[in-house]
Design an enzyme around this catalytic site. Structure first.
Site, mmCIF file in Angstrom:
data_model
loop_
_atom_site.group_PDB
_atom_site.id
_atom_site.type_symbol
_atom_site.label_atom_id
_atom_site.label_comp_id
_atom_site.label_asym_id
_atom_site.label_seq_id
_atom_site.Cartn_x
_atom_site.Cartn_y
_atom_site.Cartn_z
ATOM 1 N N HIS A 184 -0.196 5.029 -8.252
ATOM 2 C CA HIS A 184 -0.072 3.571 -8.404
ATOM 3 C C HIS A 184 1.373 3.424 -8.988
ATOM 4 C CE1 HIS A 184 -4.521 4.135 -9.298
ATOM 5 N NE2 HIS A 184 -4.566 3.159 -8.615
ATOM 6 N N GLU B 151 -7.152 0.952 5.692
ATOM 7 C CA GLU B 151 -5.520 0.634 5.753
ATOM 8 C C GLU B 151 -5.057 0.548 7.092
ATOM 9 O OE1 GLU B 151 -6.812 2.518 3.408
ATOM 10 O OE2 GLU B 151 -6.498 1.332 1.537
HETATM 11 C C1 LIG Z 1 -6.511 4.490 0.147
HETATM 12 C C2 LIG Z 1 -6.735 3.361 -1.000
HETATM 13 N N1 LIG Z 1 -7.000 2.158 -0.638
HETATM 14 C C3 LIG Z 1 -7.404 1.280 -1.528
HETATM 15 C C4 LIG Z 1 -7.267 1.630 -2.881
HETATM 16 C C5 LIG Z 1 -7.550 0.631 -4.058
HETATM 17 N N2 LIG Z 1 -8.908 0.716 -4.614
HETATM 18 C C6 LIG Z 1 -9.416 1.622 -5.572
HETATM 19 S S1 LIG Z 1 -10.885 1.647 -5.975
HETATM 20 C C7 LIG Z 1 -11.295 0.389 -4.798
HETATM 21 C C8 LIG Z 1 -12.482 0.226 -4.341
HETATM 22 C C9 LIG Z 1 -13.612 1.343 -4.048
HETATM 23 O O1 LIG Z 1 -14.705 0.753 -3.792
HETATM 24 P P1 LIG Z 1 -16.035 2.000 -3.687
HETATM 25 O O2 LIG Z 1 -15.603 2.951 -2.525
HETATM 26 O O3 LIG Z 1 -16.936 1.077 -2.932
HETATM 27 O O4 LIG Z 1 -16.229 2.653 -4.788
HETATM 28 P P2 LIG Z 1 -16.630 1.984 -6.465
HETATM 29 O O5 LIG Z 1 -15.459 1.769 -6.846
HETATM 30 O O6 LIG Z 1 -17.492 0.886 -5.864
HETATM 31 O O7 LIG Z 1 -17.317 3.126 -7.021
HETATM 32 C C10 LIG Z 1 -9.957 0.022 -4.125
HETATM 33 C C11 LIG Z 1 -10.105 -0.804 -2.995
HETATM 34 C C12 LIG Z 1 -7.467 3.135 -3.356
HETATM 35 N N3 LIG Z 1 -7.420 3.703 -4.411
HETATM 36 N N4 LIG Z 1 -7.110 4.042 -2.198
#
Ligand SMILES: Cc1ncc(C[n+]2csc(CCOP(=O)(O)OP(=O)(O)O)c2C)c(N)n1
Lengths: 409, 346
Positions: B137, B68
């Site tokens: 959220h 972000e």
């Molecule tokens: C700081 C932040 N930014 C965005 C999100 C929204 N978000 C939740 S899970 C996710 C994807 C995460 O991907 P990854 O780190 O690859 O983990 P995975 O879900 O694939 O295990 C996003 C963008 C969040 N929870 N926290």
């Protein structure tokens, strides 16, 4: 060619829905091919390691090569059981969400080897700093299933008192730090915990998890600097499951280098490991523990795995990747691979497997039933006074007044 | 009056209206581009950018890493170069890693550089509760931004405003935080979870012109005229306020602030001078919430007209608690009770 100005590069995955999945771009060395240097090797001599892929189980289920760990069949069976339990639980509770019994759920399907192996290997006073996709850690330590379901239902018996989103568990007694929805922040806590252990002269290790997508966060990079500078006794794990919601790993930089290779810039060792290979996960974690115990500090490990299901109950992965991509994943299913290995070494068979699946399914059903007797989301909840507790160590006048105004006394 | 679009109106949800605003701006201004997590091919987790990559190309609408601070930092750099970046932060709760970029950079670049550089970025982000989203959220962080001078903070309450305010934000020369009340993306939720949600279809403020139009920043809208008490609200709470007023049977005037910076102080003061009472409704926690600023302003400017203490109806001063969604959410019942209190004879 005359220079005509720059062009903005926007990465894109090889395949989208409607196309045939392909993993041809992945270079996957055969099991046994990636060398295993001694854990006491200086980091600057390990700079090729993050470009390999430590693998133990070959396609036939044999354990081969330098990373083959010394591990007894009973432990392997415990690992298999924990993985199966995780999978069965995930399926059952995902269904509970579809039935309207809770607000949210996330599965770790396909990634169970990482958390279960590490949970079994680390000690009772070590601490893991989880993501939402390491339920296997708790399963391997026999966390009470009913408490998991109570948390998912936010009911009157919820151990987190109805305050937290489903599956964002906290289980201090099980070496499982509190999860939150914001990504990446707890990676630094792992290093701080490890520094505290070293400060006190203890022998506790911290294990941090982060998704490959979240390695883009500043917290990841700042944490690696700390881990390196202070030789923090920790294992920092990237679970590269290829997808971050709809974003393929290239959006986090996978087309340019490996995630394990990020370690090099910080002077840390970086291991890249087949995350669907229980034995390889075990071996790499063992290597990192030995290294920390030798006073050499942190290791960064990339576990190469695949998110077989949607991101969460709010997601439909067929909107952004070919629907048959999961079955084409070249490194298989961690449960099937360990089962195959145990069968091959005559420590497991189909009848025992079927019996185990039946038994675990029964345990999960019983836990769900117990929790449902207390109540599902909205049907049962802790007393409303709980909403005002735990904000401070003791509520201040605002909370006392507001509790009264809310009629919760 | 807002400028009217030229092409025909059609009924849109807030999501469609926001999509239409982005589509309009991508279509007419080659310097506009949008990026954020999952917004490209996929179209965003709330589908606000659906179809925009296919229509305008990957260079104009693309996925960003989960970073972000760099999303907003890079947008500032692009804006300083002369582009009009519109970025999405997937949930307002996740804007916090970028706080330094907003506070120390976006909000101050023009000032500290003597006007040599400035950052006309727009940061879109869904906020607010009522969705069982738990602590991360559901939050309403508007007061954090309102406290930072140099940032504008805009919060629409309906599809018509959403499009017009978003276009105005993109065209604005200052950095704008555009908070999207996700609970009303698909229909005007009024705070009563037991009542089936109506969609936007048929709502007069869901009639959205197809082309370009703006709703100017800093102009509140009076959603209901009344004589006895002024209710100040924005976002989802405008609909909750309408339900609370109806429930109370009190002749309240409902003002939808639409942007909290710039703030339409004239409309507020004029109304409170008329009614002599003021109740402020917001979802965010109460202590140091934006209601505190509103309350101070009303007190400073309308003191001799006030017939009752100003009331604030807000989220409790706790994190957003999952199981207690409706104990926490300041619904119409709590507003009605506050309205009744301010109407009690002194
Ligand atoms: C700081 C932040 N930014 C965005 C999100 C929204 N978000 C939740 S899970 C996710 C994807 C995460 O991907 P990854 O780190 O690859 O983990 P995975 O879900 O694939 O295990 C996003 C963008 C969040 N929870 N926290």
């Amino acid at each position: 060619m005359p220079f005509r100005g720059f062009e903005l590069h926007i990465p894109a995955p090889e395949r989208r829905p409607g196309e045939r999945p392909s993993f041809d771009h992945l270079k996957i060395p055969p099991a046994g091919a990636t060398p295993r240097p001694s854990p006491s090797t200086p980091a600057h001599e390990l700079r090729e390691l993050p470009y390999g892929l430590a693998r133990v189980l070959d396609d036939a289920g044999n354990a081969v090569g330098p990373w083959k760990p010394d591990i007894d069949p009973e432990t392997l069976r415990r690992g298999l059981k924990a993985m199966l339990l995780t999978r069965i639980f995930d399926e059952r509770l995902f269904r509970a969400h579809r039935q309207g019994k809770t607000s949210f759920y996330m599965k770790s399907t396909g990634e169970e080897a990482v958390s279960t192996a590490q949970s079994l290997l680390l000690g009772a006073s070590d601490m893991c700093f989880p993501t939402y996709r390491v339920l296997g850690w708790l399963m391997a330590r026999d966390y009470p299933l009913t408490d998991l379901v109570n948390q998912i239902y936010s009911n009157a018996r919820d151990p987190l008192r109805g305050r937290q989103l489903p599956i964002l568990y906290s289980a201090r007694d099980y070496g499982f730090y509190s999860i939150s929805g914001n990504l990446g922040t707890r990676f630094a806590h792992a290093v701080g915990w490890a520094m505290a252990s070293a400060y006190r002269g203890d022998s506790n290790i911290a294990l941090g998890y982060i998704g490959e997508g979240s390695t883009a966060e500043g917290d990841f990079h700042e944490t690696l600097t700390f881990a390196s500078v202070y030789h923090a006794p920790c294992i920092l794990c990237i679970t590269n499951n290829q997808w971050a919601i709809s974003s393929y790993s290239g959006i986090a930089g996978a087309d340019e280098t490996t995630f394990a290779a990020k370690a090099i810039g910080y002077g840390l060792p970086g291991l890249r490991v087949d995350g669907n290979d229980f034995l390889a996960v075990w071996a790499a974690t063992q290597w990192s523990i030995e290294r920390a115990q030798a006073g050499l500090g942190a290791t960064l490990i990339e576990f190469f795995t695949y998110r077989m299901e949607g991101h969460s109950t709010s997601d439909d992965p067929t909107r952004y990747r070919p629907s048959d991509e999961p079955v084409e994943w070249p490194l298989g299913d961690p449960i099937e691979r360990l089962r195959q290995h145990l069968t091959l070494i005559a420590e497991w068979d189909d009848a025992r497997h079927a019996a185990l699946v039946a038994d675990l399914s029964e345990q999960v059903s019983a836990a769900v039933k117990d929790a449902e007797a207390v109540g599902t989301l909205g049907k049962s909840k802790p007393p409303v006074t709980e909403m005002f507790e735990g904000v401070f160590s003791r509520p201040d006048w605002r909370l006392i007044e507001q509790r009264r105004e809310a009629g919760a006394e | 009056m807002p400028e009217k679009g030229t092409a025909a109106n059609s009924s849109m949800s807030m999501i469609q209206a926001l999509n239409s605003a982005l589509d309009t701006m991508l279509g007419q201004d080659p310097d506009t581009l949008i990026f954020g997590q999952d917004i490209g091919y996929f179209g965003g987790v709330f589908r606000v950018t659906e179809g925009l990559q296919a229509k305008h190309g990957a260079k104009r609408c693309f996925d960003a890493p989960i970073a972000e601070s760099a999303i907003i930092g890079a947008a500032i750099g692009m804006a300083a170069y002369g582009l009009r970046p519109v970025v999405e932060i997937q949930f307002a709760d996740y804007i916090l890693p970028a706080f330094d970029q907003l506070v120390s950079e976006a909000a101050r670049l023009r000032y500290r550089s003597g006007g040599q550089f400035w950052a006309p970025i727009t940061v879109r982000t869904p906020y607010g509760g009522g969705i069982f989203g738990g602590q991360t959220h559901s939050q309403s962080p508007e007061a954090l931004f309102a406290h930072v001078t140099g940032l504008k903070t805009v919060i629409p309450s309906n599809p018509y405003d959403a499009k017009g305010l978003l276009i105005a934000s993109i065209e604005d020369e200052d950095p704008v935080i555009f908070l999207e009340p996700k609970r009303i993306y698909n229909g005007p939720f009024d705070g009563r979870p037991d009542v089936a949600l109506k969609s936007w279809a048929g709502h007069p403020l869901a009639e959205v012109p197809a082309g370009h139009y703006t709703v100017p920043l800093g102009q509140a809208a009076i959603r209901r005229e009344g004589n006895d008490v002024t209710v100040l609200a924005y976002g989802t709470m405008v609909h909750v306020a309408a339900a609370g007023i109806e429930q109370s049977g009190i002749d309240a005037e409902l003002i939808d602030l639409r942007s909290i910076v710039p703030l339409d102080i004239e409309t507020i003061v004029e109304s409170v001078k008329k009614t002599g009472r003021c109740v402020i409704l917001h979802e965010a926690t109460r202590f140091s919430g934006f209601g505190a600023e509103l309350s101070a302003l009303v007190q400073e400017r309308c003191f001799y007209h006030l017939e009752a203490p100003i009331e604030r109806v807000c989220g409790w001063d706790t994190p957003y608690p999952h199981a207690f969604e409706w104990d926490y959410f300041p619904g119409p019942g709590r507003l009605a009770a506050a309205l009744a209190r301010v109407m009690e004879p002194a």
